[in-house]
Design an enzyme around this catalytic site. Sequence first.
Site, mmCIF file in Angstrom:
data_model
loop_
_atom_site.group_PDB
_atom_site.id
_atom_site.type_symbol
_atom_site.label_atom_id
_atom_site.label_comp_id
_atom_site.label_asym_id
_atom_site.label_seq_id
_atom_site.Cartn_x
_atom_site.Cartn_y
_atom_site.Cartn_z
ATOM 1 N N TRP A 1 0.716 -1.267 0.139
ATOM 2 C CA TRP A 1 0.174 -0.039 0.090
ATOM 3 C C TRP A 1 0.932 1.324 0.220
ATOM 4 O O TRP A 1 0.126 2.288 -0.272
ATOM 5 C CB TRP A 1 -0.913 -0.114 1.302
ATOM 6 C CG TRP A 1 -0.254 -0.222 2.692
ATOM 7 C CD1 TRP A 1 -0.216 -1.561 3.238
ATOM 8 C CD2 TRP A 1 0.641 0.752 3.207
ATOM 9 N NE1 TRP A 1 0.446 -1.574 4.235
ATOM 10 C CE2 TRP A 1 1.181 0.020 4.425
ATOM 11 C CE3 TRP A 1 0.933 1.926 3.089
ATOM 12 C CZ2 TRP A 1 1.996 0.602 5.385
ATOM 13 C CZ3 TRP A 1 1.879 2.550 4.078
ATOM 14 C CH2 TRP A 1 2.037 1.611 5.172
ATOM 15 N N LYS B 1 -2.642 -8.594 -7.718
ATOM 16 C CA LYS B 1 -3.206 -8.249 -6.668
ATOM 17 C C LYS B 1 -2.814 -7.285 -5.772
ATOM 18 O O LYS B 1 -1.609 -7.444 -5.037
ATOM 19 C CB LYS B 1 -3.011 -9.653 -5.570
ATOM 20 C CG LYS B 1 -4.096 -10.048 -4.382
ATOM 21 C CD LYS B 1 -4.011 -9.486 -3.292
ATOM 22 C CE LYS B 1 -4.393 -9.521 -2.005
ATOM 23 N NZ LYS B 1 -4.351 -7.970 -1.601
ATOM 24 N N SER C 1 -5.090 -4.465 -0.056
ATOM 25 C CA SER C 1 -6.626 -4.077 0.250
ATOM 26 C C SER C 1 -6.837 -2.595 0.733
ATOM 27 O O SER C 1 -7.808 -2.107 0.493
ATOM 28 C CB SER C 1 -7.018 -5.121 1.433
ATOM 29 O OG SER C 1 -7.109 -6.268 1.085
ATOM 30 N N GLY D 1 6.474 -6.245 -0.372
ATOM 31 C CA GLY D 1 5.764 -6.135 0.808
ATOM 32 C C GLY D 1 6.909 -6.444 2.148
ATOM 33 O O GLY D 1 7.791 -6.290 2.196
ATOM 34 N N GLU E 1 10.843 -7.982 -3.070
ATOM 35 C CA GLU E 1 11.233 -6.732 -2.572
ATOM 36 C C GLU E 1 10.517 -6.497 -1.185
ATOM 37 O O GLU E 1 9.380 -6.397 -1.104
ATOM 38 C CB GLU E 1 10.748 -5.564 -3.607
ATOM 39 C CG GLU E 1 11.228 -5.600 -4.999
ATOM 40 C CD GLU E 1 12.751 -5.398 -5.058
ATOM 41 O OE1 GLU E 1 13.310 -4.720 -4.205
ATOM 42 O OE2 GLU E 1 13.306 -5.549 -6.005
ATOM 43 N N CYS F 1 10.141 1.848 1.708
ATOM 44 C CA CYS F 1 11.039 0.650 2.179
ATOM 45 C C CYS F 1 12.553 1.206 2.262
ATOM 46 O O CYS F 1 13.385 0.670 2.989
ATOM 47 C CB CYS F 1 10.840 -0.524 1.173
ATOM 48 S SG CYS F 1 11.077 0.235 -0.536
ATOM 49 N N GLU G 1 11.793 -2.078 11.390
ATOM 50 C CA GLU G 1 11.537 -1.237 10.326
ATOM 51 C C GLU G 1 10.455 -0.263 10.908
ATOM 52 O O GLU G 1 9.215 -0.938 11.299
ATOM 53 C CB GLU G 1 10.964 -2.069 9.178
ATOM 54 C CG GLU G 1 10.589 -1.121 7.864
ATOM 55 C CD GLU G 1 10.028 -1.876 6.640
ATOM 56 O OE1 GLU G 1 9.435 -3.057 6.781
ATOM 57 O OE2 GLU G 1 10.534 -1.431 5.716
HETATM 58 P P1 NAP Z 1 2.495 -6.689 3.418
HETATM 59 O O1 NAP Z 1 1.556 -6.819 4.674
HETATM 60 O O2 NAP Z 1 3.421 -7.827 3.112
HETATM 61 O O3 NAP Z 1 1.302 -6.847 2.112
HETATM 62 C C1 NAP Z 1 1.743 -6.797 0.879
HETATM 63 C C2 NAP Z 1 0.926 -7.435 -0.124
HETATM 64 O O4 NAP Z 1 0.868 -8.812 0.403
HETATM 65 C C3 NAP Z 1 -0.531 -6.764 0.048
HETATM 66 O O5 NAP Z 1 -1.305 -6.872 -1.102
HETATM 67 C C4 NAP Z 1 -1.374 -8.026 0.978
HETATM 68 O O6 NAP Z 1 -2.672 -8.075 0.542
HETATM 69 C C5 NAP Z 1 -0.534 -9.261 0.268
HETATM 70 N N1 NAP Z 1 -0.565 -10.452 1.229
HETATM 71 C C6 NAP Z 1 -0.404 -10.475 2.382
HETATM 72 N N2 NAP Z 1 -0.457 -11.576 3.025
HETATM 73 C C7 NAP Z 1 -0.668 -12.374 1.978
HETATM 74 C C8 NAP Z 1 -0.631 -13.785 1.614
HETATM 75 N N3 NAP Z 1 -0.388 -14.695 2.719
HETATM 76 N N4 NAP Z 1 -0.634 -14.244 0.385
HETATM 77 C C9 NAP Z 1 -0.714 -13.387 -0.473
HETATM 78 N N5 NAP Z 1 -0.616 -12.269 -0.543
HETATM 79 C C10 NAP Z 1 -0.530 -11.799 0.806
HETATM 80 O O7 NAP Z 1 3.098 -5.456 3.201
HETATM 81 P P2 NAP Z 1 2.686 -3.940 3.203
HETATM 82 O O8 NAP Z 1 2.155 -3.603 4.846
HETATM 83 O O9 NAP Z 1 1.542 -3.748 2.546
HETATM 84 O O10 NAP Z 1 3.730 -3.163 2.819
HETATM 85 C C11 NAP Z 1 4.811 -2.599 3.530
HETATM 86 C C12 NAP Z 1 6.092 -3.440 3.485
HETATM 87 O O11 NAP Z 1 6.446 -3.233 1.894
HETATM 88 C C13 NAP Z 1 7.056 -2.911 4.311
HETATM 89 O O12 NAP Z 1 7.901 -4.116 4.899
HETATM 90 C C14 NAP Z 1 8.107 -2.303 3.062
HETATM 91 O O13 NAP Z 1 9.330 -2.257 3.477
HETATM 92 C C15 NAP Z 1 7.743 -3.110 2.087
HETATM 93 N N6 NAP Z 1 8.267 -2.513 0.801
HETATM 94 C C16 NAP Z 1 9.270 -2.946 0.123
HETATM 95 C C17 NAP Z 1 9.549 -2.325 -1.151
HETATM 96 C C18 NAP Z 1 10.925 -2.779 -1.841
HETATM 97 O O14 NAP Z 1 11.127 -2.448 -3.073
HETATM 98 N N7 NAP Z 1 12.065 -3.445 -0.995
HETATM 99 C C19 NAP Z 1 8.762 -1.414 -1.644
HETATM 100 C C20 NAP Z 1 7.781 -0.983 -0.916
HETATM 101 C C21 NAP Z 1 7.340 -1.376 0.130
HETATM 102 P P3 NAP Z 1 -3.599 -7.483 1.918
HETATM 103 O O15 NAP Z 1 -3.376 -6.122 1.752
HETATM 104 O O16 NAP Z 1 -4.887 -7.901 1.338
HETATM 105 O O17 NAP Z 1 -3.238 -8.004 3.057
#
Ligand code: NAP
Length: 495
Positions: free
Chosen positions: A163, A187, A190, A240, A262, A296, A393
Amino acid sequence: MNGFEELKARLKTPELLAPECLIDGRWISASASAISVENPSTGQIIAQVPKLGAAETDAAVDAAAAAFDSWKTLTAKVRADILMKMYHLLVEHSEDLGAILTAEQGKPLREGINEILFTASFFEWYAAEIRRAYGKVVPTPDPDKRFLVMRQPIGVVAIITPWNFPAGMMGRKLAPALAAGCSVVVKPASQTPLSAMAVAKIAEMAGVPAGVVNVITGSAAEIGPALIEHPKVSKVTFTGSTSVGRTLYEKSARGLKHVSLELGGNAPLIVFDDADIETAVESAIQSKFRNAGQTCVCANRVLVQSGIYDQFVARFAERTSQLKIGDGFDLETDLGPLVDRRAAAGVRDILQDAVAGGARILNDRPEFEDTSAFVAPAVLVDVTEGQRVCTEEIFGPIAPVLKFETETDAIRIANNTEYGLSAYFFTRDNARIWRVSEALDSGVMGVNTGLISTAEIPFGGMKHSGLGREGGEEGLDAFLQSKMVCIADVNSNPN
Ligand code: NAP
């Protein structure tokens, strides 16, 4: 007017606000079962999007698999032309798309618009890059044989995005996937599905054929396994958190999928005694507080050498006190809310843990209710390395500052984390630039700058920050596979 109508009224092209999933060229609205999308600045519901499950995921993968057969056979030039149309449409509609992003995610409008331009840049870059995705002819060891290596698209790709950069993280995957000839099922997170849906609209407007881009929203617990374990999905690319990334990696292993991850970061931002102090402070402000600290790559720990420490922290706190916090649509706003109240509560917990452990907040900060999605920025001193504010983080506008004595100390502290995504350091010493760049365990690095990401560079993490790279030529490789063809002279001895 409800939240949806209000947002629509802001847009020059209201059709871009389409809270609908896309499967095989058909747009699907929310039924009785829906996910509410909230504007974190106001708490207003701005849309209801479909809550789809395993059956719709299967349908989306089947559509992508069928569309792959024809999409991959188009010439690189034809696909590149479509990508360039997407680029121009994204730029043309960047204000509307930025507004949709700001409404669902909370970031200031200028950051929202910049994210759309960043998204667009990947379509421009990969439109050019795919025209030069050459294979090779390998010098033969056998006079009767010749060896060709061709590069072909991997197949159907599952794209799962977070997000914090809902358009940017999608574009960084979608543009090279489409350029390579892959079809996709996206996907989005949400909390922020509207940007992904709008990018899918742009794809349709640009002439991407039905089934090549599919977008589904719903419960991650249901869609995740259905997508990742689907036999027709060849690749999973995820941005994520590290914990979810690890789970997806395990699940992908069973089907031997190609995987790119990532993940999270814990970036050090190191200020050496010989740094230009204004550059270091302004870069720390940008790196730490952009997107309210929810990037991130943002500076998680600020490390300052003892000779410049007092001067740096005083100026850093002063500049932090000047930041304006508010609704992303207010043009004065520097920092919007966090993505939701739960995220804000988590960041407040980390801050309280640090303060309870002896840390002090140096800057002036407005008060917000404990139930609000807003968290005021804080510069923290008297922090210790083992506190959560340094080991986790933070994903919020909290800047812990640690003092160090020598370059060796700085490198040890910087690398003392399971993460290895980004790092920043500030110095005027050329020899130190080489030494420290080589010593830091980070996939991407900024020297005398806090902003480093563009379409042209390979972006990605070391250690638990991920696998693979996005952007640059590596970002296209991630969606191609090599196929070797050995051609024998028909008149030669078959052995
Ligand atoms: P997240 O909770 O891991 O969620 C990311 C995505 O994964 C969402 O679409 C989420 O869907 C989905 N998801 C969650 N559980 C899943 C499962 N069991 N199976 C399949 N999909 C699943 O991360 P976030 O809170 O959205 O994002 C923040 C994180 O992203 C931070 O740690 C940040 O550092 C990292 N990030 C990394 C980069 C990079 O380039 N390295 C860039 C941006 C962000 P729902 O929303 O429906 O739960």
